[in-house]
Design a protein around this motif. Sequence first.
Motif, PDB file in Angstrom:
ATOM      1  N   ILE A 272      -8.376 -74.231  10.360  1.00 31.70           N
ATOM      2  CA  ILE A 272      -7.156 -73.753  11.018  1.00 31.70           C
ATOM      3  C   ILE A 272      -6.907 -74.721  12.171  1.00 31.70           C
ATOM      4  O   ILE A 272      -7.739 -74.864  13.062  1.00 31.70           O
TER       5      ILE A 272
ATOM      6  N   ARG B 195     -11.861 -66.654  21.301  1.00 30.20           N
ATOM      7  CA  ARG B 195     -10.690 -66.820  20.440  1.00 30.20           C
ATOM      8  C   ARG B 195     -10.797 -68.081  19.552  1.00 30.20           C
ATOM      9  O   ARG B 195      -9.839 -68.836  19.406  1.00 30.20           O
ATOM     10  N   LEU B 196     -11.971 -68.318  18.984  1.00 31.95           N
ATOM     11  CA  LEU B 196     -12.162 -69.475  18.123  1.00 31.95           C
ATOM     12  C   LEU B 196     -11.417 -69.267  16.812  1.00 31.95           C
ATOM     13  O   LEU B 196     -11.564 -68.228  16.177  1.00 31.95           O
ATOM     14  N   LEU B 197     -10.660 -70.270  16.434  1.00 38.11           N
ATOM     15  CA  LEU B 197      -9.924 -70.162  15.167  1.00 38.11           C
ATOM     16  C   LEU B 197     -10.767 -70.671  14.005  1.00 38.11           C
ATOM     17  O   LEU B 197     -10.394 -70.506  12.847  1.00 38.11           O
ATOM     18  N   ASN B 198     -11.877 -71.338  14.330  1.00 40.14           N
ATOM     19  CA  ASN B 198     -12.799 -71.802  13.294  1.00 40.14           C
ATOM     20  C   ASN B 198     -14.218 -71.426  13.715  1.00 40.14           C
ATOM     21  O   ASN B 198     -15.014 -72.265  14.075  1.00 40.14           O
ATOM     22  N   GLY B 199     -14.496 -70.146  13.700  1.00 39.93           N
ATOM     23  CA  GLY B 199     -15.807 -69.674  14.132  1.00 39.93           C
ATOM     24  C   GLY B 199     -16.732 -69.511  12.944  1.00 39.93           C
ATOM     25  O   GLY B 199     -16.396 -69.972  11.862  1.00 39.93           O
TER      26      GLY B 199
END
Lengths: 222, 305
Positions: A199, A155-159
């Motif tokens: 994010i 659930r990475l918001l900055n992948g």
Amino acid sequence: MITAERKPIEEILEYLEPYDRILLVGCNECVTVCAAGGRKEVALLSSALQMARMKSGRTLEVREMTLERQCDPEYVEELVNFIDQAGAVLSMACGCGVQEVARRFKDKPVFPAVNTKFMGASERQGVWAERCQGCGDCLLGLTGGICPIARCSKRLLNGPCGGSTDGKCEISPEVDCAWQLIWERLKALGLEKRYEDIISAKDWRTSRDGGPRKIVREDLAS
Amino acid sequence: MKTESALEKILAGGHLAVTSECGPPRGALPEKIKEKAGMLKGYVDAINVTDNQTAVVRMCSLAACILIRQMGLNPVLQMVTRDRNRLAMQSDILGAYSHGIDTMLCLSGDHPYFGDHPMAANVYDLDSIQLVQMVKGMRDEGKFQGGDEILNPPKMFIGAAANPFADPFELRVARLAKKVKAGVDFIQTQCVYNLERFTKWMDGVRDRGLHEQVYILAGITPMKSAGMAKYMKNRVPGMDVPDEVVKRMSGVSKDRQAEEGIKIAVETIEQLKEVEGVRGFHIMAIEWEQKVPEIVERAGLLPRP
């Protein structure tokens, strides 16, 4: 929709061990669409349970019912005339339906016949995939319409993380890398620049972390 | 200087930095970590301590860092966002700084799927970029992520990882830019075997001037055997081992493969020294720490400042 899969019959039989008469209740909504707990699955499970019982030298009386919506008190009320004759209720609805029946009929044991899985969409005939985690603060507007919370394994918001290979997630070649999908989509939309907007840390209070959630619509609430 | 970090001092002084790493033991064995760190004394500037690497339970990075600090060496506290939420991470950072640990590496961590507890919940309250932002906020604004003031804020020299070899490649420079924007001070990269791809990435990094905003340490992992080369090539996600490297390792007899692996590592360092923007090396000799001094020496990186 909410997706579900039927539990192994052995587990269900174990729940039903003390009972000879049950009410088997399906639901006409999501679990019908994902072929887990609609009218057809109710009929199939009913026969399977009765046959299994007969093999062990006992009988099981099953009354089959499929409600329009098991998460709605209005429809759950339809069980009222049949509940007394049953020792227990076996519900094929999602967890919401099971709990609604349990709430309405306080002295009646209710058992789940399915495992509720996730909020998802149908990818093709017979295949459903997770799409939403109900975080309560939708960020699809920032990520090209693809949710990293539901679809990135971390659930990475900055992948993407360093494990993304050929568009696939490090946990399995069967799992798409959500951030690869997001990147492709941003490119297709001409929004590549947006990728570099960080994010920031999410406020998880709107999610399950903030405690059980409730929506109260004053304009509709009675 | 933003911090008291020895690593920052060396990098700011324009020296090529050398870091290495220690994987903590799978048991309450403090002597083990001291033994590993002891091998590196005098040969590296700082020692990364991994945090439940590959999602396998080990002695916690913080405790192992304290042991290393007590030896007068400079540990780098690795922290993954997989196992702890922001409360736990911030309290660990306060604890670390209270023990004189002033350098850390912010990571998301391998998915639990790979480890010895695949059934564990994965936390991911933050991702690695948000962790960098949080540690920077603690340092520069003296504030917790929640907004309250910190008494004696921890001054951490902040590192993060970069993998120039993962996909999509075109995103890899942009992702570094994002980490720079978040406030990272130094980067340790994934192990470099594919020099062509690495230099291509560095071209992109320089095009955007990122090499002037962050110190980049190139990752080096010596291979012990041809088997290891094949394993890394085929089994480790995000690892890029070109066929030539596997061939070269397989091309020598078994008893000489370890030496060949060291040779490749030394040559890689020599070549990377010529790449503008590479400010040092992070030598990750996995369960082979005793070889680090030899690599450092043969690569002409001694004496340490």
